[in-house]
Design a protein around this motif. Sequence first.
Motif, PDB file in Angstrom:
ATOM      1  N   GLY A  36      21.392  18.945  -5.456  1.00 57.05           N
ATOM      2  CA  GLY A  36      20.584  17.907  -4.827  1.00 57.05           C
ATOM      3  C   GLY A  36      21.111  17.513  -3.460  1.00 57.05           C
ATOM      4  O   GLY A  36      20.341  17.252  -2.530  1.00 57.05           O
ATOM      5  N   TRP A  37      22.436  17.477  -3.327  1.00 59.16           N
ATOM      6  CA  TRP A  37      23.027  17.144  -2.034  1.00 59.16           C
ATOM      7  C   TRP A  37      22.670  18.197  -0.990  1.00 59.16           C
ATOM      8  O   TRP A  37      22.340  17.862   0.149  1.00 59.16           O
ATOM      9  N   LEU A  38      22.730  19.463  -1.379  1.00 58.61           N
ATOM     10  CA  LEU A  38      22.366  20.533  -0.447  1.00 58.61           C
ATOM     11  C   LEU A  38      20.910  20.414  -0.019  1.00 58.61           C
ATOM     12  O   LEU A  38      20.572  20.591   1.156  1.00 58.61           O
ATOM     13  N   VAL A  39      20.035  20.104  -0.975  1.00 59.02           N
ATOM     14  CA  VAL A  39      18.607  19.979  -0.668  1.00 59.02           C
ATOM     15  C   VAL A  39      18.353  18.763   0.219  1.00 59.02           C
ATOM     16  O   VAL A  39      17.587  18.824   1.185  1.00 59.02           O
ATOM     17  N   GLY A  40      18.999  17.642  -0.098  1.00 52.34           N
ATOM     18  CA  GLY A  40      18.763  16.420   0.660  1.00 52.34           C
ATOM     19  C   GLY A  40      19.453  16.387   2.000  1.00 52.34           C
ATOM     20  O   GLY A  40      18.853  16.016   3.012  1.00 52.34           O
ATOM     21  N   ARG A  41      20.714  16.786   2.035  1.00 46.59           N
ATOM     22  CA  ARG A  41      21.503  16.695   3.262  1.00 46.59           C
ATOM     23  C   ARG A  41      21.149  17.786   4.262  1.00 46.59           C
ATOM     24  O   ARG A  41      20.969  17.531   5.462  1.00 46.59           O
ATOM     25  N   LEU A  42      21.059  19.007   3.767  1.00 46.48           N
ATOM     26  CA  LEU A  42      20.812  20.145   4.654  1.00 46.48           C
ATOM     27  C   LEU A  42      19.335  20.511   4.754  1.00 46.48           C
ATOM     28  O   LEU A  42      18.978  21.446   5.467  1.00 46.48           O
ATOM     29  N   ARG A  43      18.500  19.795   3.997  1.00 43.91           N
ATOM     30  CA  ARG A  43      17.058  20.078   3.953  1.00 43.91           C
ATOM     31  C   ARG A  43      16.793  21.521   3.547  1.00 43.91           C
ATOM     32  O   ARG A  43      15.881  22.185   4.065  1.00 43.91           O
ATOM     33  N   ALA A  44      17.614  22.008   2.621  1.00 42.72           N
ATOM     34  CA  ALA A  44      17.458  23.382   2.149  1.00 42.72           C
ATOM     35  C   ALA A  44      16.298  23.481   1.164  1.00 42.72           C
ATOM     36  O   ALA A  44      15.921  22.498   0.519  1.00 42.72           O
ATOM     37  N   ASN A  45      15.734  24.662   1.064  1.00 40.27           N
ATOM     38  CA  ASN A  45      14.632  24.900   0.133  1.00 40.27           C
ATOM     39  C   ASN A  45      15.152  24.770  -1.297  1.00 40.27           C
ATOM     40  O   ASN A  45      16.083  25.474  -1.692  1.00 40.27           O
TER      41      ASN A  45
END
Length: 328
Positions: A120-129
């Motif tokens: 979730g952090w990767l998706v939220g912070r980095l705007r990753a798919n």
Amino acid sequence: MSTSTSVKPALVPSRSTRSFLNPRWLPIIVLALVLIVFSTQTHGFYSLDNAKVVINSASIVGIIAVGVTAIVLGGRLFSLSVGTTVAICAMFFLYSLRVGMVLAILLTLLLGVVVLALQGWLVGRLRANPIIVTIGAGALQEGVVTWVTGGVSVYPPAHGPSYGFLAAPLFGLPFPVYVFVVVAVLGEIVRRRTVFGRQIMLMGESLPAARASALPITRLTTMAFAAAGLTAAVAGVLLGAFNQSGTLTTTGTLTYDSIAAVLVGGTAVTGGTGSVLRSAVGALVIAAIEDMLLLRGYSSPVALLVLGVIVACVVVVNHLTRRAKEAS
């Protein structure tokens, strides 16, 4: 001379009636009616033993679906690694029974939360798919577990603590059923009554608007995934206790079934609209349909195909309903 006229108030549907008339309930109602019609011609479907099988299966799927609902409501699609997380949590729980049952449960819950929260952090912070992130996370989990265990099953210690109550019936019903009810009710309370629940709905409704309103997007996304990790870990503990062994293949189609339950429950795949309780009902419907198909002699791949068609139809109907609502 003055005259007075009385105007009768318009008839307004009660809150319960409006809830029942919510078009999001339509897929569940239609599927339930179809299920009733075909199940009357399915031998053994209405037996007490089969009902317990359906409820137990729905409880595991439903527990996972509660957490997945948080991800979908936030507009982050879904996690394709949740089934793998359930499997590794089951394996970890059985192995960690060596340090005591209570500590094993707590450590397993922490593992599930951390694994999904990082995604979730990767998706939220980095705007990753989220699809790419969760596919990669699932592959990484499988690789690490296979390396650590050597690809063999994990069993509880021979003289470890007793954990049989986690799989034993209670008042005639499997213990996971009670856990399912508690998790679903708590999930719905969080969605309706907490700041996190309201903010996650707003984020799913419009991410640009949420950013403009200074909502903590990274924190909300991380918390939504963490919620899915928590419910995945709970399901892992229950599955590990029931099977008394753990492998990566333990969970089968749980990832797909939990997502299907959320979508059949009327949660919009784009986020912002949905209900934890409807996801719980969706899990019951999915489990009943799968059970009925198997009782009628259809193989698991056929049951999966039928569910795929159902989910596709539900997504289309929900999309058209939302567009019609926005147009009006």
